[in-house]
Scaffold this motif. Structure first.
Motif, PDB file in Angstrom:
ATOM      1  N   UNK A 167      41.794  21.444  56.190  1.00  0.00           N
ATOM      2  CA  UNK A 167      41.173  21.459  54.869  1.00  0.00           C
ATOM      3  C   UNK A 167      41.432  22.752  54.106  1.00  0.00           C
ATOM      4  N   UNK A 168      42.112  23.708  54.737  1.00  0.00           N
ATOM      5  CA  UNK A 168      42.425  24.962  54.062  1.00  0.00           C
ATOM      6  C   UNK A 168      42.814  26.032  55.063  1.00  0.00           C
ATOM      7  N   UNK A 169      42.843  27.269  54.591  1.00  0.00           N
ATOM      8  CA  UNK A 169      43.126  28.406  55.459  1.00  0.00           C
ATOM      9  C   UNK A 169      42.079  29.485  55.188  1.00  0.00           C
ATOM     10  N   UNK A 170      41.922  30.395  56.164  1.00  0.00           N
ATOM     11  CA  UNK A 170      40.941  31.457  56.009  1.00  0.00           C
ATOM     12  C   UNK A 170      41.523  32.643  55.252  1.00  0.00           C
ATOM     13  N   UNK A 171      40.640  33.440  54.711  1.00  0.00           N
ATOM     14  CA  UNK A 171      41.038  34.665  54.031  1.00  0.00           C
ATOM     15  C   UNK A 171      39.790  35.440  53.655  1.00  0.00           C
ATOM     16  N   UNK A 172      39.986  36.634  53.179  1.00  0.00           N
ATOM     17  CA  UNK A 172      38.849  37.473  52.793  1.00  0.00           C
ATOM     18  C   UNK A 172      38.585  37.424  51.295  1.00  0.00           C
ATOM     19  N   UNK A 173      39.626  37.422  50.501  1.00  0.00           N
ATOM     20  CA  UNK A 173      39.411  37.532  49.069  1.00  0.00           C
ATOM     21  C   UNK A 173      40.631  37.044  48.311  1.00  0.00           C
ATOM     22  N   UNK A 174      40.389  36.423  47.168  1.00  0.00           N
ATOM     23  CA  UNK A 174      41.453  36.097  46.218  1.00  0.00           C
ATOM     24  C   UNK A 174      41.537  37.210  45.181  1.00  0.00           C
ATOM     25  N   UNK A 175      42.694  37.282  44.536  1.00  0.00           N
ATOM     26  CA  UNK A 175      42.820  38.266  43.463  1.00  0.00           C
ATOM     27  C   UNK A 175      41.947  37.853  42.289  1.00  0.00           C
ATOM     28  N   UNK A 176      41.618  38.820  41.426  1.00  0.00           N
ATOM     29  CA  UNK A 176      40.802  38.509  40.256  1.00  0.00           C
ATOM     30  C   UNK A 176      41.503  37.509  39.346  1.00  0.00           C
ATOM     31  N   UNK A 177      42.845  37.573  39.304  1.00  0.00           N
ATOM     32  CA  UNK A 177      43.591  36.644  38.465  1.00  0.00           C
ATOM     33  C   UNK A 177      43.404  35.206  38.938  1.00  0.00           C
ATOM     34  N   UNK A 178      43.128  35.033  40.253  1.00  0.00           N
ATOM     35  CA  UNK A 178      42.926  33.687  40.796  1.00  0.00           C
ATOM     36  C   UNK A 178      41.466  33.266  40.765  1.00  0.00           C
ATOM     37  N   UNK A 179      40.607  34.141  40.250  1.00  0.00           N
ATOM     38  CA  UNK A 179      39.197  33.792  40.156  1.00  0.00           C
ATOM     39  C   UNK A 179      38.362  34.257  41.317  1.00  0.00           C
ATOM     40  N   UNK A 180      38.986  34.894  42.299  1.00  0.00           N
ATOM     41  CA  UNK A 180      38.257  35.295  43.497  1.00  0.00           C
ATOM     42  C   UNK A 180      37.127  36.254  43.208  1.00  0.00           C
ATOM     43  N   UNK A 181      37.375  37.232  42.352  1.00  0.00           N
ATOM     44  CA  UNK A 181      36.369  38.239  42.070  1.00  0.00           C
ATOM     45  C   UNK A 181      35.137  37.684  41.375  1.00  0.00           C
ATOM     46  N   UNK A 182      35.210  36.453  40.880  1.00  0.00           N
ATOM     47  CA  UNK A 182      34.096  35.885  40.152  1.00  0.00           C
ATOM     48  C   UNK A 182      33.001  35.355  41.057  1.00  0.00           C
ATOM     49  N   UNK A 183      33.371  34.991  42.304  1.00  0.00           N
ATOM     50  CA  UNK A 183      32.342  34.374  43.136  1.00  0.00           C
ATOM     51  C   UNK A 183      32.274  34.875  44.562  1.00  0.00           C
ATOM     52  N   UNK A 184      33.345  35.381  45.103  1.00  0.00           N
ATOM     53  CA  UNK A 184      33.334  35.679  46.534  1.00  0.00           C
ATOM     54  C   UNK A 184      32.764  37.046  46.823  1.00  0.00           C
ATOM     55  N   UNK A 185      32.129  37.133  47.993  1.00  0.00           N
ATOM     56  CA  UNK A 185      31.542  38.394  48.425  1.00  0.00           C
ATOM     57  C   UNK A 185      32.564  39.163  49.246  1.00  0.00           C
ATOM     58  N   UNK A 186      32.795  40.409  48.896  1.00  0.00           N
ATOM     59  CA  UNK A 186      33.817  41.189  49.573  1.00  0.00           C
ATOM     60  C   UNK A 186      33.515  41.282  51.069  1.00  0.00           C
ATOM     61  N   UNK A 187      34.519  40.998  51.882  1.00  0.00           N
ATOM     62  CA  UNK A 187      34.384  41.108  53.327  1.00  0.00           C
ATOM     63  C   UNK A 187      33.894  39.843  54.004  1.00  0.00           C
ATOM     64  N   UNK A 188      33.481  38.815  53.238  1.00  0.00           N
ATOM     65  CA  UNK A 188      33.002  37.564  53.831  1.00  0.00           C
ATOM     66  C   UNK A 188      34.185  36.613  54.000  1.00  0.00           C
TER      67      UNK A 188
END
Length: 329
Positions: A69-90
């Motif tokens: 269903x997907x892959x793991x990661x820590x954070x998306x770039x702000x350009x991809x919208x990651x900074x809008x919702x994800x908690x850093x380090x989660x």
């Protein structure tokens, strides 16, 4: 194995596939986790409940039906919208739909990044970001910077006089303003790309007071992935040298010398003696072992003398003791 664009629900169990072993080596592994949070806006995102070792980041995530269903990661770039919702380090699950364009048309290797040339530089520190709460606790006027949590012994940082608790504010004339975990990677990349042999100016804070030091970067030490290994059929072990990253990961002091077990052959004398990966062998019978070549020589001596039992002096965690191995001659 194919990707499936299916939703996950809060509490859903998932399997994360990765590659990481006790010896800081990359071997297949599986982690059972579950979805701890579902964020709906600006688009669906899933947070995993547990922390993940480095070798499981970017690993595929399977649901209970065995679908990826997907892959793991820590954070998306702000350009991809990651900074809008994800908690850093989660740890996050990046959905299959997000990856579909890249699977259909894979980017060229190294596209958009400068090509690496020569060896990588090394400073020898572990750092974390100077977040606003840390700055407030220490009474600093502003957040942003790199807190030195560990200084590797005999590293360029140690020789320069950097200490745990120092806060790096500038490196080689480039300000360091990290306030989130993901920004620490930028500092690691900066050091790596500076080049070994260069002397850099490091501006830091120590006990709130400014201090300037100079450090001469060296070549990054050999890692466990690059370390030489030796496989033998007398005891049934595959061992490798103790590299700096293994010592740091397993908290092994520099005065501990030996080789570390990478694999134990199934049905071997070593397996019968209950040996396992991660054991550090410091002596084989009467022969002291401080490196891979000495282990090779000890095994050759065993082939010549053919003893009925071989005591292996070893370290497991913080304890030391003997494994008594009976070779099958």
């Amino acid at each position: 194995m194919s990707f499936a664009d299916v939703p996950l629900q809060l509490g859903d169990p998932v399997l994360v596939l990765g590659r990481m072993s006790e010896t800081v080596d990359y071997v297949p592994g599986v982690v059972l986790d579950h979805i701890a949070a579902v964020v709906d806006t600006p688009r669906t995102a899933y947070c995993l409940a547990g922390g993940l070792k480095m070798g499981f980041l970017s690993g595929p995530v399977l649901n209970v039906r065995g679908e990826v269903v997907g892959v793991t990661g820590i954070e998306l770039s702000e350009e991809e919208g990651g900074g809008l919702y994800s908690r850093s380090g989660v740890p996050m699950v990046f959905q299959a739909a997000l990856l579909a364009p890249y699977i259909a048309s894979p980017p060229r290797s190294g596209a958009g990044e400068p090509k690496a040339s020569g060896e990588e530089a090394w400073l020898g520190v572990f750092t974390q970001p100077l977040k606003p709460e840390f700055a407030a606790y220490w009474g600093l006027p502003e957040a942003g910077g790199l807190i030195v949590s560990t200084v590797v012994p005999d590293s360029p940082a140690a020789q320069a006089g950097i200490q745990p608790g120092d806060i790096i504010k500038s490196f080689d004339g480039k300000p360091q303003r990290a306030t989130q975990d993901r920004e620490v990677l930028n500092f690691s990349r900066l050091v790596r790309d500076t080049g070994p042999g260069k002397t850099v100016r490091i501006e830091l804070l120590r006990n709130g007071q400014p201090l300037t030091l100079e450090a001469t970067l060296t070549t990054r030490p050999q890692s466990a992935q690059d370390a030489e290994e030796y496989e033998e059929n007398v005891l049934g072990l595959t061992v490798r040298e103790l590299t700096r990253d293994i010592r740091i990961a397993l908290n092994i002091a520099e005065d501990v010398q030996g080789v570390i077990v990478r694999r134990v052959a199934s049905g071997s004398p070593a397996q019968a003696a209950k040996m396992r990966p991660g054991v550090i062998i410091m002596a084989v019978g009467d022969y002291t072992v401080t490196n891979l070549e000495e282990y090779r020589q000890a095994i050759e001596k065993l082939r010549e003398t053919r003893p009925a039992e071989v005591p292996l002096f070893a370290r497991v965690g913080s304890a030391t003791g003997f494994f008594r191995v009976r070779p099958r001659w």
